[in-house]
Write a protein that holds these residues in place. Structure first.
Motif, short mmCIF file in Angstrom:
data_model
loop_
_atom_site.label_atom_id
_atom_site.label_comp_id
_atom_site.label_asym_id
_atom_site.label_seq_id
_atom_site.Cartn_x
_atom_site.Cartn_y
_atom_site.Cartn_z
N PHE A 199 44.76 45.50 34.33
CA PHE A 199 44.55 45.26 32.92
C PHE A 199 43.13 44.53 32.70
CE2 PHE A 199 44.78 42.46 29.10
CZ PHE A 199 45.29 43.44 28.11
N VAL A 200 42.81 43.73 33.36
CA VAL A 200 41.39 43.28 33.37
C VAL A 200 40.39 44.36 33.56
CG1 VAL A 200 39.54 41.72 34.17
CG2 VAL A 200 41.90 40.71 33.71
N ASP A 201 40.47 45.30 34.32
CA ASP A 201 39.67 46.55 34.65
C ASP A 201 39.58 47.34 33.47
OD1 ASP A 201 38.88 45.50 37.38
OD2 ASP A 201 40.44 46.82 38.34
N ASP A 202 40.85 47.54 32.94
CA ASP A 202 40.84 48.40 31.56
C ASP A 202 40.00 47.84 30.40
OD1 ASP A 202 42.12 50.25 32.99
OD2 ASP A 202 44.23 49.63 32.23
N LEU A 210 44.42 34.70 32.98
CA LEU A 210 45.73 35.63 33.00
C LEU A 210 46.68 35.28 33.98
CD1 LEU A 210 44.16 39.07 31.98
CD2 LEU A 210 45.65 37.12 30.52
N ASN A 211 46.00 35.07 35.31
CA ASN A 211 46.90 34.85 36.45
C ASN A 211 47.48 33.33 36.57
OD1 ASN A 211 47.06 37.30 37.35
ND2 ASN A 211 45.34 37.12 38.77
N ASN A 212 47.10 32.29 35.66
CA ASN A 212 47.51 31.28 35.72
C ASN A 212 48.64 30.91 34.95
OD1 ASN A 212 47.42 28.25 35.87
ND2 ASN A 212 45.78 27.93 34.37
N VAL A 213 49.84 31.17 35.86
CA VAL A 213 51.19 31.27 35.30
C VAL A 213 52.26 30.14 36.10
CG1 VAL A 213 50.98 33.27 34.27
CG2 VAL A 213 51.92 33.26 36.59
N THR A 258 35.36 47.13 26.79
CA THR A 258 34.35 46.38 26.19
C THR A 258 32.98 46.91 26.80
OG1 THR A 258 34.56 44.80 27.90
CG2 THR A 258 35.88 44.72 26.03
N GLY A 259 32.83 47.26 27.94
CA GLY A 259 31.57 47.63 28.51
C GLY A 259 31.09 49.00 28.10
N SER A 260 31.73 49.52 27.17
CA SER A 260 31.42 50.87 26.82
C SER A 260 30.36 51.04 25.71
CB SER A 260 32.55 51.97 26.35
OG SER A 260 33.19 51.24 24.96
N LYS A 283 34.81 39.05 34.57
CA LYS A 283 35.81 39.70 34.92
C LYS A 283 36.94 38.62 35.77
CE LYS A 283 35.33 44.55 35.64
NZ LYS A 283 35.65 45.76 36.41
N ALA A 284 36.30 37.91 36.77
CA ALA A 284 36.79 36.90 37.53
C ALA A 284 37.45 35.93 36.64
CB ALA A 284 36.04 36.44 38.45
N GLU A 285 36.91 35.57 35.52
CA GLU A 285 37.24 34.37 34.80
C GLU A 285 38.68 34.66 33.95
OE1 GLU A 285 35.15 31.16 31.95
OE2 GLU A 285 34.20 32.89 32.22
#
Length: 124
Positions: free
Chosen positions: A58-61, A35-38, A66-68, A28-30
Motif C-alpha cells: 500500500f505504501v509503495d502504491d 501504519l504498522n503500529n497496531v 504522490t511521486g508522479s 516511506k519508512a515513516e
C-alpha cells in the motif's frame, strides 16, 4: 540603514523558513512504521503479519501516486481510488470490527504526518 537591514533580514528568513517547511515531507519508512503500529489493537500475529505485508504494498502504491508528475487533483483522485479499492482487502484481513478499530487508530496516528504532507489525508 539599520531598519532596512533588519527588514531585509526578516523577509529573507521568513522566505527561507517557509521554503524549508514546504520541503519537509514524510518518508516511506515513516509512513510504513505508522501504519504498522497496531500493537495496541490486539490483533493476532497472523493478522498483524498479513496487515504488515498489505501495508508495504500500500505504501509503495501511495508513493507511486504522490511521486508522479500528475497534478494535485489527479493525485488526490488516485489516492482516493487506492483507498476505496483497498478497503475490501483490509476488511478481509481484519474483519469489520478490526477494520473500524484500525481506521480510527490510523486517523489519530497519521495526524502529525498529515500536517507535513497534505496528500496523506486521502489514504485512510
Amino acid at each position: 540603514m539599520k531598519k532596512l537591514t533588519f527588514i531585509l533580514a526578516f523577509v529573507l528568513s521568513a522566505f527561507i523558513g517557509n521554503f524549508a517547511i514546504a520541503q519537509q515531507g514524510v518518508s516511506k519508512a515513516e509512513l510504513l512504521t505508522t501504519l504498522n503500529n497496531v500493537d495496541d489493537l490486539g490483533y493476532s500475529k497472523e493478522k498483524t503479519s498479513d496487515l504488515n505485508n498489505f501495508n508495504k504494498n500500500f505504501v509503495d502504491d501511495v508513493y507511486d501516486i504522490t511521486g508522479s508528475n500528475k497534478s494535485d487533483e489527479d493525485k488526490i483522485k488516485g489516492l482516493k481510488n487506492l483507498r476505496d479499492n483497498n478497503k475490501d482487502n483490509l476488511l478481509n484481513i481484519l474483519g469489520e470490527d478490526g477494520y473500524k478499530d484500525f481506521k480510527r487508530s490510523m486517523k489519530r496516528q497519521l495526524k502529525p504526518l498529515k500536517r507535513r504532507s497534505k496528500l496523506l489525508k486521502f489514504i485512510i
